[in-house]
Design a protein around this motif. Structure first.
Motif, mmCIF file in Angstrom:
data_model
loop_
_atom_site.group_PDB
_atom_site.id
_atom_site.type_symbol
_atom_site.label_atom_id
_atom_site.label_comp_id
_atom_site.label_asym_id
_atom_site.label_seq_id
_atom_site.Cartn_x
_atom_site.Cartn_y
_atom_site.Cartn_z
ATOM 1 N N ALA A 44 0.854 -1.188 0.133
ATOM 2 C CA ALA A 44 -0.159 -0.038 0.111
ATOM 3 C C ALA A 44 0.817 1.244 0.002
ATOM 4 O O ALA A 44 1.931 1.417 0.590
ATOM 5 C CB ALA A 44 -0.944 -0.026 1.151
ATOM 6 N N ARG A 45 0.463 2.416 -0.735
ATOM 7 C CA ARG A 45 1.047 3.600 -0.809
ATOM 8 C C ARG A 45 0.110 4.736 -0.380
ATOM 9 O O ARG A 45 0.582 5.738 -0.386
ATOM 10 C CB ARG A 45 1.751 3.787 -2.137
ATOM 11 C CG ARG A 45 2.707 2.751 -2.448
ATOM 12 C CD ARG A 45 3.114 2.746 -3.928
ATOM 13 N NE ARG A 45 3.946 3.920 -3.970
ATOM 14 C CZ ARG A 45 4.286 4.408 -5.226
ATOM 15 N NH1 ARG A 45 3.845 4.040 -6.326
ATOM 16 N NH2 ARG A 45 5.095 5.540 -5.152
ATOM 17 N N LEU A 76 -12.733 6.212 -2.118
ATOM 18 C CA LEU A 76 -11.278 5.964 -2.521
ATOM 19 C C LEU A 76 -11.439 5.588 -3.986
ATOM 20 O O LEU A 76 -10.466 6.200 -4.637
ATOM 21 C CB LEU A 76 -10.884 4.723 -1.814
ATOM 22 C CG LEU A 76 -10.370 4.841 -0.278
ATOM 23 C CD1 LEU A 76 -10.317 3.509 0.562
ATOM 24 C CD2 LEU A 76 -9.260 5.712 -0.298
ATOM 25 N N ALA A 77 -12.482 5.203 -4.402
ATOM 26 C CA ALA A 77 -12.693 4.908 -5.913
ATOM 27 C C ALA A 77 -12.835 6.049 -6.768
ATOM 28 O O ALA A 77 -12.044 6.256 -7.516
ATOM 29 C CB ALA A 77 -13.857 3.999 -6.139
ATOM 30 N N ARG A 78 -13.532 7.128 -6.169
ATOM 31 C CA ARG A 78 -13.722 8.321 -6.751
ATOM 32 C C ARG A 78 -12.624 9.185 -6.711
ATOM 33 O O ARG A 78 -12.240 10.018 -7.295
ATOM 34 C CB ARG A 78 -14.970 9.076 -6.270
ATOM 35 C CG ARG A 78 -16.130 8.495 -6.887
ATOM 36 C CD ARG A 78 -17.527 8.791 -6.161
ATOM 37 N NE ARG A 78 -17.556 10.176 -5.928
ATOM 38 C CZ ARG A 78 -18.167 10.870 -4.807
ATOM 39 N NH1 ARG A 78 -18.755 10.049 -4.074
ATOM 40 N NH2 ARG A 78 -18.171 12.086 -4.867
ATOM 41 N N GLY A 79 -11.632 9.001 -5.666
ATOM 42 C CA GLY A 79 -10.075 9.540 -5.636
ATOM 43 C C GLY A 79 -9.140 8.981 -6.431
ATOM 44 O O GLY A 79 -8.022 9.488 -6.125
ATOM 45 N N GLY A 80 -9.567 8.105 -7.295
ATOM 46 C CA GLY A 80 -8.774 7.381 -8.270
ATOM 47 C C GLY A 80 -8.007 6.097 -7.969
ATOM 48 O O GLY A 80 -7.214 5.481 -8.579
ATOM 49 N N ILE A 81 -8.530 5.455 -6.970
ATOM 50 C CA ILE A 81 -8.069 3.900 -6.624
ATOM 51 C C ILE A 81 -9.278 2.908 -6.762
ATOM 52 O O ILE A 81 -10.210 2.934 -5.720
ATOM 53 C CB ILE A 81 -7.658 3.972 -5.129
ATOM 54 C CG1 ILE A 81 -6.664 5.030 -5.008
ATOM 55 C CG2 ILE A 81 -7.110 2.622 -4.792
ATOM 56 C CD1 ILE A 81 -6.011 5.202 -3.487
ATOM 57 N N GLU A 89 -3.517 -1.580 -2.460
ATOM 58 C CA GLU A 89 -2.843 -0.214 -2.487
ATOM 59 C C GLU A 89 -3.286 0.742 -1.351
ATOM 60 O O GLU A 89 -2.678 1.844 -1.260
ATOM 61 C CB GLU A 89 -3.439 0.507 -3.841
ATOM 62 C CG GLU A 89 -3.165 -0.301 -4.904
ATOM 63 C CD GLU A 89 -1.469 -0.189 -5.529
ATOM 64 O OE1 GLU A 89 -0.638 0.437 -4.582
ATOM 65 O OE2 GLU A 89 -1.085 -1.006 -6.357
ATOM 66 N N VAL A 90 -4.202 0.285 -0.568
ATOM 67 C CA VAL A 90 -4.760 1.231 0.384
ATOM 68 C C VAL A 90 -4.604 0.531 1.782
ATOM 69 O O VAL A 90 -5.133 -0.724 2.072
ATOM 70 C CB VAL A 90 -6.198 1.693 0.433
ATOM 71 C CG1 VAL A 90 -6.621 2.452 1.629
ATOM 72 C CG2 VAL A 90 -6.296 2.257 -0.887
#
Ligand code: SF4
Length: 210
Positions: A44-45, A76-81, A89-90
């Protein structure tokens, strides 16, 4: 030969074992019974820091397992993930790892962990930050925002993003329905602004990994 990621994952697993074995708040008389939760991947980054596990998270052993978690995953999805990448990744975590119990009589939701509980649990969080070295940290709810950025009304900080210690810090409100903050359309607009800022960071700083 063991790779850097394998070694980080091994250290993280060791840290999770220490968290799961911790009974510090119980011994200090701060919790009736400690039920710590821990988990997450060293790849995760992006890190999400909340307040403390709710009762559903305590039962599932996973952070953000309640209804607020669904909205968080959507953010998170709307923020690009995208959803399918979030597991890898999270990294989800919180200021304390044990369910603090319900709010005192008259209050809604869960009890806020005391400063003493936060202080006892802090070394786990510090170690997670050190091990994962996330590029972006989402601070979910007033307590996490105050702990890492500032004490200010949510309206003054949601929609802003700050760089500190080489990483980006993005404040968000708690996604659970307990707080009525999200009922106000102008507040939801601030969340949209925050998610747009998040998308920019994800695209700019993390693109290579996505
Ligand atoms: S909240 Fe943290 S420090 Fe307290 S018992 Fe649970 S894991 Fe240990």
């Amino acid at each position: 030969m063991i790779g850097e990621l394998d070694s980080r994952q091994a250290e993280l697993r060791e840290l999770h074992s220490q968290v799961l074995a911790c009974r510090a708040c119980e011994r200090a008389g701060l919790l009736w019974e400690a039920h710590p939760i821990a988990g997450g991947c060293a790849t995760a980054r992006v890190m999400v820091i909340g307040q403390a596990p709710g009762v559903r998270s305590m039962r599932s052993g996973r952070h953000f397992s309640g209804p607020g978690g669904r909205l968080l995953r959507e953010w998170l999805a709307r923020g690009g993930i995208p959803l399918e990448r979030q597991e890898r990744e999270v990294y989800l975590t919180s200021l304390t790892r044990c369910y603090p119990g319900p709010a005192p009589r008259g209050g809604s939701g869960d009890r806020k962990p005391s400063p003493a509980e936060v202080a006892l649990c802090a070394p786990f969080l510090e170690r997670e930050l050190e091990l994962l070295d996330p590029r972006l940290v989402l601070l979910v709810g007033s307590m996490a925002i105050e702990r890492f950025l500032t004490r200010a009304p949510l309206r003054n900080v949601i929609g802003t993003i700050r760089e500190r210690n080489g990483r980006q810090w993005l404040p968000l409100p708690h996604p659970s329905g307990v707080s009525r903050w999200l009922n106000d359309p102008s507040n939801r607009e601030l969340v949209e602004r925050a998610l747009a800022a998040m998308r920019e960071v994800v695209e700019r700083e993390l693109r290579s990994g996505y």
